[in-house]
Design an enzyme around this catalytic site. Sequence first.
Site, PDB file in Angstrom:
ATOM      1  N   ARG A 224      -6.100   2.992   1.662  1.00  0.00           N
ATOM      2  CA  ARG A 224      -6.632   3.215   3.000  1.00  0.00           C
ATOM      3  C   ARG A 224      -8.153   3.136   2.908  1.00  0.00           C
ATOM      4  NH1 ARG A 224      -2.183   2.425   4.542  1.00  0.00           N
ATOM      5  NH2 ARG A 224      -0.821   3.821   5.720  1.00  0.00           N
ATOM      6  N   GLU A 253     -10.465   0.231  10.559  1.00  0.00           N
ATOM      7  CA  GLU A 253      -9.762  -1.009  10.883  1.00  0.00           C
ATOM      8  C   GLU A 253      -9.024  -0.887  12.221  1.00  0.00           C
ATOM      9  OE1 GLU A 253      -7.364  -0.957   7.226  1.00  0.00           O
ATOM     10  OE2 GLU A 253      -5.605  -0.730   8.510  1.00  0.00           O
ATOM     11  N   HIS A 271      -5.127  -6.028   6.313  1.00  0.00           N
ATOM     12  CA  HIS A 271      -4.093  -5.015   6.005  1.00  0.00           C
ATOM     13  C   HIS A 271      -2.698  -5.661   5.937  1.00  0.00           C
ATOM     14  CE1 HIS A 271      -2.985  -0.485   6.400  1.00  0.00           C
ATOM     15  NE2 HIS A 271      -2.105  -1.134   5.654  1.00  0.00           N
TER      16      HIS A 271
HETATM   17  C1  8YV Z   1       1.566  -1.113   7.215  1.00  0.00           C
HETATM   18  C2  8YV Z   1       1.094   0.481   5.332  1.00  0.00           C
HETATM   19  O1  8YV Z   1       0.311  -0.997   7.679  1.00  0.00           O
HETATM   20  O2  8YV Z   1       3.176   1.320   4.699  1.00  0.00           O
HETATM   21  C3  8YV Z   1       2.002   1.563   4.898  1.00  0.00           C
HETATM   22  O3  8YV Z   1       1.541   2.712   4.747  1.00  0.00           O
HETATM   23  O4  8YV Z   1      -0.069   0.637   5.321  1.00  0.00           O
HETATM   24  C4  8YV Z   1       1.669  -0.818   5.766  1.00  0.00           C
HETATM   25  O5  8YV Z   1       2.866  -1.096   5.230  1.00  0.00           O
HETATM   26  C5  8YV Z   1       2.455  -0.509   8.205  1.00  0.00           C
HETATM   27  O6  8YV Z   1       2.390   0.812   8.440  1.00  0.00           O
HETATM   28  C6  8YV Z   1       3.642  -1.262   8.595  1.00  0.00           C
HETATM   29  O7  8YV Z   1       4.221  -0.834   9.740  1.00  0.00           O
END
Ligand code: 8YV
Length: 304
Positions: A224, A253, A271
């Site tokens: 992150r 972001e 991302h």
């Molecule tokens: C995606 C992520 O951004 O799983 C996570 O924590 O950062 C990524 O896989 C996402 O949340 C997919 O919906």
Amino acid sequence: MIDVLQTMNLRPEVQPDLEARYRVHGPDAPDSVKANIRGLVTNGHAGASRELIDSLPKLEIIVSSSVGYDHIDVEYARSKGIPVTNTAGSLDDDVADLAIALMIMTARKLVPSDKYVRDNRWAKEGDYPLQRRASGKRVGILGLGRIGKAIARRAEAMDNTIAYHSRREVADSPYTYYPTLVELAKNSDFLVVVLPSSPESHKIVSQEVIAALGPSGIIVNVARGTVVDEDVLIAALQAGALGGAGLDVFYDEPRVPEVFFGMENVVLMPHVGSATVETRRAMSQLTLDNLDAHFAGKKLLTPV
Ligand code: 8YV
């Protein structure tokens, strides 16, 4: 039928199954509908705030299609007896692949090399300048969880030596443990950040850590943006105090500081760590399986 609120759609292969088994409502559902919602389907971006949780008085379960749950107020949900699930285990390989790709792309300057060919400069100006290797180096991993271990395995196959830092030493790990992040950075060529976002990890990759990594060091962040002090990172890249950065995530972001756009020693990704059709489908399926398990009175598959 059980009413669920959904902040985002699951993959098209899985969404119909959700809709066949539950009465599904969007995030703008009126209060009269929210009063009956028993399940919340969300992801790492939309999350679940305290406010959203409070607007759903009958909520029993939150399922998130993400491994990270920093946008979900897990403590608050717990205090109300509402379990939360994530998609741990379904995206390790994709995120690890991307981390390795970012290591290689950044060290070898593959994005500007590609541009060099596209701009038709090769024939006119000659060979592209030599770059740095990504194999046979010292790879420091910040956060040796499932994804961290998948990165370590790949980096080992490239003859890198692996060390790590995490809050606690990982039992049975063959890798060198550094009790402080600064020590790890001092002893690494690449620092791969794969630590969950939390108040404790906020800007943990600090000025001191970046200085310890030094002018030939490279940071790769697939965790992150909040884990890295982005202003310090930018200043170090501009001053040549850090070699480069491969970034899949940013502090605010999808807003990315424009100053990055002109830098040749960074690789910038929107991302996409888990963004493959195979993995997003598996994440959607696991999300639905967790929801089904809850309402069938079974054990949750991946509670957080
Ligand atoms: C995606 C992520 O951004 O799983 C996570 O924590 O950062 C990524 O896989 C996402 O949340 C997919 O919906």
